[in-house]
Design an enzyme around this catalytic site. Structure first.
Site, short mmCIF file in Angstrom:
data_model
loop_
_atom_site.label_atom_id
_atom_site.label_comp_id
_atom_site.label_asym_id
_atom_site.label_seq_id
_atom_site.Cartn_x
_atom_site.Cartn_y
_atom_site.Cartn_z
N ASP A 87 -21.83 0.68 21.46
CA ASP A 87 -22.73 1.52 20.67
C ASP A 87 -22.29 1.48 19.20
OD1 ASP A 87 -24.24 3.48 19.47
OD2 ASP A 87 -23.36 5.15 20.58
N GLU A 129 1.05 -7.56 -0.93
CA GLU A 129 2.31 -6.82 -0.78
C GLU A 129 1.96 -5.35 -0.54
OE1 GLU A 129 4.39 -7.38 -4.43
OE2 GLU A 129 4.53 -9.56 -4.22
N GLU A 177 2.52 -1.67 0.35
CA GLU A 177 3.58 -0.66 0.40
C GLU A 177 3.13 0.52 1.27
OE1 GLU A 177 5.10 -1.62 -4.16
OE2 GLU A 177 3.77 0.07 -3.77
N GLU A 190 11.27 0.75 -1.31
CA GLU A 190 10.51 0.72 -2.55
C GLU A 190 10.97 1.82 -3.50
OE1 GLU A 190 8.60 -0.40 -4.79
OE2 GLU A 190 8.18 -2.36 -3.94
N GLU A 231 8.38 -1.58 1.76
CA GLU A 231 7.50 -2.75 1.63
C GLU A 231 8.01 -3.86 2.53
OE1 GLU A 231 6.33 -3.96 -2.35
OE2 GLU A 231 6.65 -6.06 -1.81
N HIS A 244 -0.24 -5.28 -4.31
CA HIS A 244 -0.41 -6.41 -5.22
C HIS A 244 -0.87 -7.62 -4.41
CE1 HIS A 244 3.20 -4.23 -7.24
NE2 HIS A 244 2.06 -3.61 -7.50
N ARG A 261 5.05 -6.85 -15.50
CA ARG A 261 4.48 -6.08 -14.39
C ARG A 261 3.64 -4.88 -14.85
NH1 ARG A 261 8.58 -8.78 -12.06
NH2 ARG A 261 8.39 -9.24 -9.83
N GLU A 297 -1.41 -12.90 -9.64
CA GLU A 297 -1.12 -11.66 -8.92
C GLU A 297 -1.98 -10.54 -9.51
OE1 GLU A 297 2.53 -8.49 -8.10
OE2 GLU A 297 2.76 -10.11 -9.54
N ARG A 306 -2.69 -6.71 -9.56
CA ARG A 306 -1.76 -5.64 -9.23
C ARG A 306 -2.40 -4.27 -9.00
NH1 ARG A 306 3.49 -6.51 -9.89
NH2 ARG A 306 3.96 -4.39 -10.59
#
Length: 473
Positions: A51, A130, A132, A215, A223, A272, A342, A361, A363
């Site tokens: 359903d 990645e 966390e 982390e 992580e 990330h 970063r 990457e 982020r």
């Protein structure tokens, strides 16, 4: 494995039950089980009925019959069931037309690959997320018409330094301070063995793990990093990753959550996402431009940055996501790109000179997202950047968090709320509609579901902190 091999595998492992899993609209695994004798080779084409009206964001009750069709390549023995159980991830199919369901997140991610091949840009897009998460000793919460509260607790929480005991054991005082949880050894890192147990379960199920660690935040933030894989396979793995993390925690009497910001005044949990496009086994993001990228790689970044504010509706899809996306907690609020830096929302990792390692990457995503939808949306934004040769502008090779307000004024930012992100999506969705990857119905349903079930209920409720601020007015 093919269908016949799955059946043989089930018999070899004395399977008694078959668990069929699929991902609902917001991004949670759903399942039901059938005895092994109900699974035949034809089941991998005919599927099993269910359903669809009871699944969040899916069909109305007057048109609700649907099929789950198992993908034999996802077969595994579920390690968290008492009785031997075969687990199969499924696709959703209309029983009348036999077409894939347009709101099945797995189908949307699959269509990205189809579009990528049709465009001639490449044949594979890799993702390496990645994700966390926090591990708590206790979690309780409730909202009613006249009350509302939450309380999470961890023996690692710096707020517990003054306790005489931690859950029946002496308080030994080894607790990471706010923002000082990154990489301490035990006894400050009390979750090493738990994470190793999670890794071992993941690797039994075919996930290649590259690293695990504590982390930044106090209170049990962790992580575990997986090796990159193709878009659909990696989205499958993220669902399995969350399943392993939560169930290993639960069997140890702990609670794991991927909520982006469960603790005030410390870092939240992000996801990330490393991304790259390949063709005929060759990486296409390596070149002689900035940070060793190719023009294609830079244009991919251009597409991500152009569409970031609308992407947020999928990559940061909860009201809580925007408690993380604030300045001061290493969250990539500002839309810029850089090598190594970063504090930029797009980063080009510089760990290796190998062309195969060259990637982008992104982020800003967080692990509350539906990985199929978030990966698909980011891929379509990047592909749009390549197709239209979108210039990402100049890189921002400085600490954005240390810039003055005047300097920051020229740097665009992520939305400040889920409601704002949904508005941005409505104003910038054409790139998602290419190749019918996202349908207009899918996007409209997503926006309506989020507004009605998440934005509005949070918006109109009194917040506990409002009583501290305003009760005496």
């Amino acid at each position: 494995m093919n269908a016949a091999e799955v059946l043989a595998y089930a018999k070899e492992n004395d399977v008694v039950m078959v668990d069929v899993k699929f991902t609902d609209w917001p991004g949670q695994w759903q399942h039901f089980s059938v005895p092994l004798h109900e699974l035949e080779e034809s089941s991998f084409e005919d599927g099993f009925g269910f359903d669809g009206s009871s699944i969040r964001g899916w069909k109305a009750i007057d048109n609700s019959d649907m099929l789950v069709v198992p993908d034999p390549e996802t077969a595994m023995i579920d390690p968290f069931m008492e009785h031997p159980t075969l687990s199969l991830v499924c696709n959703i199919v209309d029983p009348i037309t036999r077409e894939r369901y347009s709101r099945d997140p797995r189908w949307i991610a699959t269509k990205v690959v189809n579009y990528l091949n049709m465009s001639g840009i490449g044949d594979t897009i890799f993702f390496g997320p990645e994700a966390e998460f926090f591990v708590f000793n206790r979690a309780s919460f409730e909202t009613t018409a006249n009350s509302g509260f939450f309380e999470v607790d961890s023996v690692e929480g710096t707020w517990n330094r003054g306790n005489h005991e931690d859950y029946g054991k002496p308080n030994l005082g080894h607790k990471p301070r706010h923002k000082e949880g990154y990489f301490p050894v035990s006894p400050v890192d009390s979750l090493q063995d738990l994470r190793t147990e999670m890794v071992l379960e993941m690797e039994k199920l075919g996930i290649t793990v590259e690293a695990q660690h504590h982390e930044v935040a106090t209170g049990g933030q962790c992580e575990i990093d997986m090796k990159f894989s193709s878009i659909v396979g990696m989205a499958d793995q993220v669902m399995l990753y969350k399943y392993c993390v939560k169930n290993v925690a639960a069997r140890n009497g702990l609670s794991a959550t991927f909520m982006p910001k469960p603790i005030f005044d410390d870092n939240g949990s992000g996801m990330h996402c490393h991304q790259s496009i390949w063709r005929d086994g060759k990486p296409l993001f390596a070149g002689d431009q900035y940070a060793g990228l190719s023009e294609m790689g830079l244009h991919y970044i251009g597409g991500i940055l152009k569409h970031s504010r609308s992407l947020a509706a999928f990559t940061n899809p909860t009201t809580n996501s925007y408690k993380r996306l604030v300045t001061g907690f290493e969250a990539p609020v500002n839309l810029a790109y850089s090598s190594r830096n970063r504090s930029a929302s797009c980063r080009i990792p510089m760990y290796s000179d190998s062309p195969a390692a060259k990637r982008v990457e992104v982020r800003f995503p967080d692990p509350a997202c539906n990985p199929y939808l978030a990966f698909a949306a980011m891929a379509m934004a990047g592909i749009d950047g390549i197709e239209n040769k979108i210039d990402p502008g100049e890189p921002l090779d400085k600490n954005i968090y240390a810039m003055s307000s005047e300097e920051l004024a020229s740097v665009p930012t992520m939305p400040g709320s889920l409601g704002e992100a949904l508005d941005c999506l409505e104003g910038d969705m054409d790139f998602l509609l290419k190749g019918d990857v996202f349908t207009a119905d899918a996007i409209e349903t997503w926006v309506d579901y989020k507004r009605q079930n998440e934005v509005d209920p949070v918006r109109i409720r009194p917040h506990p902190h409002e009583f501290e601020l305003y009760y005496d007015v």
